[in-house]
Every structure is written in C-alpha cells, then in structure tokens.
Design a protein around this motif. Structure first.
Motif, PDB file in Angstrom:
ATOM      1  N   TRP A  74       0.872  -1.182   0.000  1.00 45.07           N
ATOM      2  CA  TRP A  74       0.000   0.000   0.000  1.00 45.07           C
ATOM      3  C   TRP A  74       0.906   1.228   0.000  1.00 45.07           C
ATOM      4  N   TYR A  75       1.046   1.863  -1.171  1.00 43.61           N
ATOM      5  CA  TYR A  75       1.995   2.970  -1.257  1.00 43.61           C
ATOM      6  C   TYR A  75       1.780   3.752  -2.548  1.00 43.61           C
TER       7      TYR A  75
ATOM      8  N   ALA B 248      -6.147   5.751   0.443  1.00 42.41           N
ATOM      9  CA  ALA B 248      -6.087   6.027   1.881  1.00 42.41           C
ATOM     10  C   ALA B 248      -6.861   7.296   2.223  1.00 42.41           C
TER      11      ALA B 248
ATOM     12  N   LEU C  17       2.833   6.680   3.829  1.00 40.82           N
ATOM     13  CA  LEU C  17       1.431   6.303   3.974  1.00 40.82           C
ATOM     14  C   LEU C  17       1.153   5.778   5.381  1.00 40.82           C
ATOM     15  N   ARG C  18       2.102   5.038   5.925  1.00 38.47           N
ATOM     16  CA  ARG C  18       1.933   4.538   7.294  1.00 38.47           C
ATOM     17  C   ARG C  18       1.789   5.700   8.281  1.00 38.47           C
TER      18      ARG C  18
ATOM     19  N   PRO D  45       3.087  -1.337   4.032  1.00 42.41           N
ATOM     20  CA  PRO D  45       2.769   0.039   3.631  1.00 42.41           C
ATOM     21  C   PRO D  45       4.038   0.849   3.404  1.00 42.41           C
TER      22      PRO D  45
ATOM     23  N   ASP E  29      -0.809  -3.277  12.881  1.00 42.80           N
ATOM     24  CA  ASP E  29       0.402  -3.630  12.137  1.00 42.80           C
ATOM     25  C   ASP E  29       0.598  -5.142  12.243  1.00 42.80           C
TER      26      ASP E  29
ATOM     27  N   TYR F  73      -2.386  -3.604   8.096  1.00 37.83           N
ATOM     28  CA  TYR F  73      -1.531  -3.548   6.909  1.00 37.83           C
ATOM     29  C   TYR F  73      -0.378  -4.538   7.003  1.00 37.83           C
TER      30      TYR F  73
ATOM     31  N   GLY G 133      -1.955   4.567  -3.858  1.00 37.19           N
ATOM     32  CA  GLY G 133      -2.196   4.143  -2.488  1.00 37.19           C
ATOM     33  C   GLY G 133      -2.676   5.285  -1.612  1.00 37.19           C
TER      34      GLY G 133
ATOM     35  N   ASN H 271      -2.760  -5.272  -5.084  1.00 41.14           N
ATOM     36  CA  ASN H 271      -2.341  -4.376  -4.015  1.00 41.14           C
ATOM     37  C   ASN H 271      -2.780  -2.956  -4.351  1.00 41.14           C
ATOM     38  N   TRP H 272      -2.734  -2.096  -3.362  1.00 37.19           N
ATOM     39  CA  TRP H 272      -3.132  -0.711  -3.588  1.00 37.19           C
ATOM     40  C   TRP H 272      -1.901   0.122  -3.925  1.00 37.19           C
TER      41      TRP H 272
END
Length: 462
Positions: free
Chosen positions: A280-281, A289, A313-314, A309, A331, A306, A285, A372-373
C-alpha cells in the motif's frame, strides 16, 4: 484482440455442458460425493503445518478430484510447491486438460518446468488457429500447456500477478472458480496471511475467466481497453491492467454512505469498513487512503490492518487514528529473528463493507483479489479482483479479519502488551537459521545456482 461473440459462446458451452468433457471413470482422492467447500478459506502462518498450507491444500484437493476430460485454468505469480506440481501432473496423466499461464520471471523455476516439460510435449509454436472450444491449436491435442508471460500477459510491462484456479468439474461440483491472494508456493503458506474464495455452479463466471485466460495465453498486449469487467449474479469481476483513466477501487468506495444502515448491518446505523492490505503505497495508495479516511471523517467506522505500507502512507494513517476515534489501525508485520526481513505479515488484499452501499442499506460485501493498492496494479500488470455481495461470505471474512488482528497483529498508537512483543510466548524469537520460510541449508552451501534462485524465490509472498 477482443474475443468474438462466437468464441465467448463456445467457451460458455464448454463449461455449461460438462457431459461433453467428463469421462465415465474418475480417479479421486476423496470419498464419493466429495466437492470443494464453498466460500472463504484462510491460512494461518502462526499455526501448525495444516493451517499454514490450508489454501494450497484446498486447491490441490480440487486438482486431485478433477474429472477426466474436464479442464483446469490456472494463473499464478509464484509456483514452487512440489505437492501441487505432483497433483497437476497426475491430473494431466489421467486425461484432465490443464492450462496454465505463469509469470515468466518469478514462476519460472525447477518445479514449474516439470509441468512445462509434460504439458508442452505436443506443442507446436507455428500451428495456427483455434479448436472449437477456443483453445489455440499450438497447444496440441491434449489441450494442456504451461506458458510463461514475459511481462504482463495482456499488457506491455510489469508481471502476471493474477491468481485464479478454475475447474469445469471437480468431484461432484461443476463450474468452480477460486480467487486467491495466495500463490501455490511455500512463502504464501508460511510467511503471509492469505485468503481464497470458492464459487461453485457458475458456468457464466467460468466462461469469463476462460475468456481472459485465452487472452493471457497469447502473451501479447490486447488492443484498446484491456480492463475486462463483468457482473454474474452477486459477483462482479475485473481483470487488469486498465489503460483508461479512473480507479475502480475509488469508484467502489464512492458508493459507500456512512449513515442509513439498516437490517442489522453496520453499527448504530453507521457503515463499517474493515481493510486487510499487503502493499500500500505511492500516489494511488495515497488516493485510496485519503478516500477511506474521508469516509471515516463523514461518520463511517474504519478499521485497517496492513502488511507492507510505504513509510509516508503509514504515517498518514497513524496520524489519522490520533484525530479520529472511529479509525483504528493494526500492524501485522512480525520480525521474529530481528533481522532486516519480516517473517510474517498480512498478504491479503481485501476490504469488507457492512451497512449502506449504493442503494442497499443492509449490504454485506467482500471485495478481494490479487491487486495491491499501488500504481502498478492498476495500469501495468495482470490482476484479478472480485466483489461479492453475500452475508455468509462476509461473515467468514470478518471472522478471519478478527483472527488476524487478535492473533497476529499489534494495535498502532497503543502500548504493545508483553504478550505481543517479539520474544513472548505468542511471538517467540527465532534464531536466523530457524526463521519461518528460510531454507534448511544455508544458500552458500547449495550446489547449483538455479537451486539458489529457486529457493530464494520460494520465500516470496507476492
């Protein structure tokens, strides 16, 4: 090239009339009357061997029970499970047509080449045209093949990242579609949380997967718009890459309304969203988000776990939890030997909706698949996703989401309890040579370069 309506009709006939495909004698590995379990199947990388390999074994059982003369369509990104290869070889030997499109980089290894050697023996690259069922004549009379896509099968760059396992007849079940986040590989079983959904008795759905599989087997970019999207009953499937603008995930999220949930769905009249996402990035991503956080700001309840990430983004998601109590974040990354690599983490790519979705105020939805995103999964590589409107399947996925969070994840923004710290009884610390998914023999001692490459690949998840 877009498939003709005649070919689509032939593919539909192929899966709607199994009597044309099935012989009178069948070699099965299970009791009479066996068929694959419908709905969700989930592995557990923190449990025993059977739980780790539950998804792969589920696919293997369907292969073992595939009827003589029936057909199996497979697409996968990684392929190194010896037992899976053995089951496929036995199926082919007893007269099952096995058609496989694999990634040409990450699935090209000693195990998959065993399949290619057997299935491609009668292939003729210069043979033109197709059989009546749509199969290219180049694949020979047995209709079986393994082809390695050199990039995206239907696009120009990236990889074949699709993961689906489709059976025209296995056991007593006909027209079976399996969509999964898991490959048929060791890493998928032992290093990541994964899901698979099984749908039975849907000939039109099988025909759509078969249609895309034919396109993939050509291993060349399709002209025009490459996104394929169809609704079959309560299922909506998409096959990427997508050349045009717009993000289908954002389009789906735009259908969510945070208030007005009825019929027991949602929480106190508000819609609830649960996310389990591996990679996710990047810009795409972030767009997803931001949309999710926007929904939470509008009143939805949002809970996310996740696996991989991006750092920015995290931080964005972590900051969102601090200002909005309706947003919760977990996490799933576990570094059990405290080296530079995470041994276990979420590899799923799904989100769940219960509440108000479109015109349905009591919706129970599962949106899952292989994508995946991130940007590449939208416009570059082969991916497949499926949206499901079914309360029973949603319940299975929701129970699994709860299990991942309770057993294998730690809440972001809160103090980690001793029971969930690395080195605890729940997450015992491993020495480097005992890490999950590591080879028993150090790579420096392996004899052949190919063995080293194949072994390293078996640790991959994606």
């Amino acid at each position: 090239m877009k498939l003709s309506s005649r070919l689509v009709a032939l593919l539909t006939t192929l899966v709607m009339v199994p009597a044309l495909l099935v012989g009178t004698s069948t070699q099965t590995a299970h009791a009479e009357g066996w068929q694959p379990k419908g709905g969700g199947v989930f592995n557990d990388p923190l449990a025993d061997h059977a739980a780790k390999w539950r998804i792969v074994n589920h696919v293997d059982a369907a292969v073992a029970n595939a009827r003589k003369g029936s057909r199996i369509y497979i697409s996968t990104y990684l392929m190194d499970a010896r037992d899976s290869v053995d089951h496929l070889l036995r199926a082919h030997k007893r007269g099952v047509q096995v058609q496989m499109v694999l990634d040409g980089v990450y699935a090209n290894n000693a195990q998959s080449r065993r399949l290619a050697t057997a299935f491609n023996r009668d292939n003729r690259a210069k043979r033109k045209g197709t059989f009546k069922d749509g199969t290219l004549r180049r694949w020979g009379k047995d209709r079986s093949f393994v082809t390695y896509c050199q990039a995206s099968c239907r696009g120009k760059i990236a990889n074949n990242h699709s993961k689906f396992y489709v059976f025209t007849h296995t056991g007593t079940a006909k027209n079976v579609v399996m969509v999964s986040s898991s490959n048929l590989n060791r890493g998928g079983a032992e290093k990541g949380w994964n899901d698979l959904v099984t749908i039975k008795g849907r000939p039109k759905l099988v025909a759509r997967f078969a249609q895309v599989h034919v396109e993939m087997s050509r291993d060349r970019p399709v002209p025009g718009e490459s996104l394929r999207a169809w609704r079959v009953g309560p299922y909506f499937v998409r096959f990427y890459p997508k050349r045009s603008s717009g993000d289908p995930v954002i389009a789906d999220l735009n259908k969510i309304k945070c208030y007005g949930a009825t019929g027991g769905a949602g929480r106190n009249g508000r819609t609830v969203i649960n996310v389990a996402m591996f990679a996710w990035y990047n810009e795409r991503g972030f767009n997803i988000a931001r949309k999710l956080v926007q929904l939470a700001d509008r009143g939805c309840y949002l809970s996310m776990v996740y696996g991989a990430p991006g750092p920015e983004l995290r931080k964005f998601l972590t900051d969102a939890t601090k200002r909005n109590p309706r947003i919760k974040l977990w996490d799933s990354r576990l570094n059990l030997d405290l080296d530079e690599e995470y041994e276990i983490r979420v590899h799923n790519k799904f989100y769940l909706v219960q509440g108000h979705y479109g015109k349905d105020k009591s919706a129970y939805r599962v949106h899952t698949g292989t994508a995946n995103w991130a940007e590449g999964t939208l416009h570059a590589g082969d991916e497949n996703t499926i949206n499901i409107s079914n309360k029973g399947v949603w319940r299975q996925y929701m129970d699994n989401w709860d299990h991942i969070v309770k057993k294998g994840s730690r809440r972001v923004g809160t103090r980690i309890p001793a029971s969930k710290q690395i080195g605890s009884r729940q997450f015992p610390r491993l020495s480097p040579d005992m890490a999950v998914g590591r080879p028993a023999v150090p790579q420096a001692q392996l004899k052949k370069k190919q063995d080293r490459q194949d072994d390293a690949q078996s640790q991959s998840q994606d």
